[in-house]
Design an enzyme around this catalytic site. Structure first.
Site, mmCIF file in Angstrom:
data_model
loop_
_atom_site.group_PDB
_atom_site.id
_atom_site.type_symbol
_atom_site.label_atom_id
_atom_site.label_comp_id
_atom_site.label_asym_id
_atom_site.label_seq_id
_atom_site.Cartn_x
_atom_site.Cartn_y
_atom_site.Cartn_z
ATOM 1 N N CYS A 26 0.863 -1.171 0.000
ATOM 2 C CA CYS A 26 0.000 0.000 0.000
ATOM 3 C C CYS A 26 0.905 1.227 0.000
ATOM 4 O O CYS A 26 2.002 1.178 -0.552
ATOM 5 C CB CYS A 26 -0.936 -0.029 1.203
ATOM 6 S SG CYS A 26 -0.089 -0.123 2.797
ATOM 7 N N HIS A 557 34.880 -2.291 14.000
ATOM 8 C CA HIS A 557 34.038 -3.454 13.695
ATOM 9 C C HIS A 557 34.747 -4.283 12.625
ATOM 10 O O HIS A 557 34.740 -3.941 11.448
ATOM 11 C CB HIS A 557 32.670 -2.984 13.197
ATOM 12 C CG HIS A 557 31.605 -4.043 13.238
ATOM 13 N ND1 HIS A 557 31.539 -5.051 12.320
ATOM 14 C CD2 HIS A 557 30.577 -4.225 14.099
ATOM 15 C CE1 HIS A 557 30.491 -5.823 12.596
ATOM 16 N NE2 HIS A 557 29.892 -5.338 13.677
#
Length: 635
Positions: A26, A557
């Protein structure tokens, strides 16, 4: 944000292509019919960058994206090897699909039928509204041929609504869409329409009850539902060589007369009864009904129950020429926007302010999910304020009998033409009601207040975006906040310097977690890039959080998805709480083995508390060695 990557992540997290029976979208949501909702990783989806929320309503699994949903949908479908909306008979066996209760199945069916047709009837409805405006201001004569043509464009989708609904219902039911369209065309043929209007019509000696099917909703949906069983039954007993000839012929020969004699009249009575009942309710208990629906509309949207109102809205519009429910949707949507504005006015956090104002504006324009899920429900009290604002504005609209004369898919300011009628006061009352909704919700939000989340104190709170694995941490280093200073960040790794946009993880490439650079390692160890303290160390060793002596919070990281290695190939040399200086060894890792295992070792090196810094200034290197200047965080 990389929409292709987001679509791939969603496809994987809903259980893969084999778990998808159907998917549509939608204005803001991907709407999945999954074979098994339990196979979807709901928790991970909620935390996926680009996903605003996840819901299960009416048997549907809904992923809330926001305004970019068409792009994500197209990318999702493009990543699938077969059509996700193919004939139901080609999907998983019905026994493999999860069972739904009757209410869930009904909402799912209504949603699946009406959501795809909203663009057609919304576009046609807006054209009708524009024509009404042109006539009202005297720019167009209702006697001109231009008026006639424009009116036909606006009325066409409603007059032939049964054909549009037939196609959509057949698609949802898994039957042939074109047989369904032929069924609808048959009962709407001008000759049959004239014959029924003349009265005393029979078919093979059986009386045919007179009814008009143009602009109707329920008769064709019932007819296509029954036709789907007839079609499949005939298909099962017909030889493959004769299916093309026999199945459509027999289906139409059975269903058109049956519809004219039984299903059609019954559906017409039901449709007129629903429309008449709603009309009676609003004419006799207008204020009560308006307060109830205006105040609960957002709750209905959350639960998916608002789809039950769509047939009533369409039926009222096509039989009465107006509708009472759309104005209350308008009030509820603007109240959500007003509550978000209230958050923006009261919040002390610049990011929250920006998000609140932008999503509030989107809600006022008719798309409420970003404000509702991203702001109001998050802080709770603003959502309550929005419900109250919708109820107050609903009461006003009930008192002044505000009606919508056009169906609109977006109940917001762009659809204001829907309230234009021969009496200009309807438009004025709708506008005043909208202002009441915004102001009431905003003021209540400001008065009630809300609890804002504290800003993260260090990189460790998000040491890994890939898993909920807890990190080994000590308590945060608490210091009195002072004015930030320039922070020189030296390279923790020897290798090639890359922009964060090269990192195959949106949390880094979109700079959601912070700013800095990435390094493609050529050696297997990481050293401290600053003088400070190790704040956290993930159990898998792939993520190291540090805080410098001057307050810069950092995250190193090592690789993407390397948390899945569960510490294999990583050898930590420090622990949480260790004081470090530039060049002290933090971690050794086996770069080659990690890459052989199928993981990239590209390593983001970022500042996570960028709200304290103005910008990142690169040292201008394309390759770097340990302890060489990588970048400077400018205060």
């Amino acid at each position: 944000m990389d929409k292709q990557q987001l679509s791939k992540d969603i496809l994987k997290l809903v259980g893969g292509e084999e778990n998808i029976d159907q998917v549509t979208h939608c204005m803001t949501r991907l709407r999945f019919n999954l074979n098994d909702n339990k196979k979807a990783d709901k928790a991970t989806l909620k935390n996926t960058p680009g996903v605003m929320g996840v819901m299960e309503n009416g048997g549907q699994f809904q992923v809330i994206i926001g305004n970019d949903v068409p792009v994500v949908y197209n990318a999702l479908v493009g990543n699938m090897s077969k059509s996700p909306n193919a004939d139901a008979s080609s999907g998983a066996a019905s026994g493999e699909k999860q069972k739904k209760n009757v209410i869930s199945a009904l909402f799912d069916f209504i949603s699946g039928v009406f959501t795809p047709i909203l663009p057609a009837i919304t576009g046609a409805g807006m054209i009708k509204g524009i024509v009404a405006i042109l006539v009202a201001v005297g720019w167009l004569s209702d006697k001109s041929s231009t008026y006639t043509i424009l009116s036909a464009i606006g009325d066409g989708a409603f007059y032939f609504l049964p054909i549009i609904l037939a196609i959509s219902a057949a698609r949802k039911l898994g039957s042939n869409m074109f047989i369904a369209a032929a069924l609808a065309a048959g009962i709407m043929h001008p000759t049959i329409t004239a014959l029924l209007a003349a009265g005393d019509t029979t078919f093979i000696g059986i009386k045919v009850i007179a009814a008009s099917y143009s602009s109707t909703v329920i008769p064709i949906i019932l007819a296509v539902w029954i036709a789907s069983y007839v079609e499949k039954a005939i298909d099962r007993i017909t030889h493959a060589s004769l299916k093309l000839l026999v199945v459509p012929t027999v289906t139409l020969l059975i269903m058109v007369p049956v519809t004219l004699m039984t299903v059609g009249p019954l559906g017409t009575v039901l449709g007129n009864g629903l429309s008449g009942g709603i009309s009676w309710l609003f004419e006799n208990m207008s204020i009560f009904a308006s307060i109830l629906i205006g105040g609960t509309m957002s709750l209905l949207i959350i639960t998916g129950m608002h789809y039950a109102l769509l047939p009533i809205v369409v039926g009222s519009m096509t039989t009465l020429g107006y509708d009472f429910i759309i104005p209350l949707m308008f009030a509820a949507n603007l109240a959500q926007g007003g509550a978000a504005f209230g958050v923006g006015l009261r919040s002390k956090n610049s990011k929250t302010k920006s998000l609140a104002y932008s999503t509030g504006l989107t809600a006022v324009m008719g798309i409420t999910e970003p404000a509702m899920y991203g702001i109001n429900m998050k802080f709770k009290k603003p959502f309550i304020a929005a419900l109250i604002g919708g109820a107050v504005a609903g009461a006003f609209m009930g008192i002044f009998n505000v009606r919508s004369y056009v169906i609109t898919g977006l109940a917001g300011l762009p659809s204001i033409a829907a309230f234009i009628s021969p009496a200009i006061s309807t438009l004025l009352f709708a506008l005043v009601g909208g202002v009441i909704a915004i102001v009431a919700a905003a003021v209540l939000t400001y008065i009630l207040g809300f609890q804002e989340e504290d800003a993260p104190q260090a990189a460790a709170t998000s040491a890994s975006t890939e898993t909920a694995e807890p990190a080994t941490t000590t308590a945060p280093v608490v210091t009195e906040e002072t004015k930030a200073q320039d922070e020189q960040v030296f390279s923790p790794i020897t290798g090639e310097v890359r922009p964060l946009s090269d990192v195959p993880d949106p949390a880094f490439s979109e700079e959601i977690m912070g700013k800095g650079f990435a390094i493609q390692p050529t050696e297997g160890r990481a050293v401290s890039p600053i003088n400070g303290t190790v704040f956290s160390l993930s159990k898998s060793g792939h993520a190291i959080g540090l805080v410098s002596d001057t307050g810069a919070e950092m995250l190193i990281h090592i690789g993407i998805d390397t948390v899945k290695l569960k510490g294999q190939f990583f050898s930590p040399k420090v622990q949480a709480g260790t004081k470090v200086s530039v060049g002290d060894v933090l971690m050794e890792f086996d770069r080659e083995e990690i890459e052989k295992a199928g993981y990239t070792t590209i390593t983001p090196v970022i500042i996570t508390n960028m709200h304290q810094y103005a910008s990142i200034e690169s040292a201008g290197r394309t390759t770097v060695k340990e302890q060489e200047l990588l970048f400077t965080a400018k205060a």
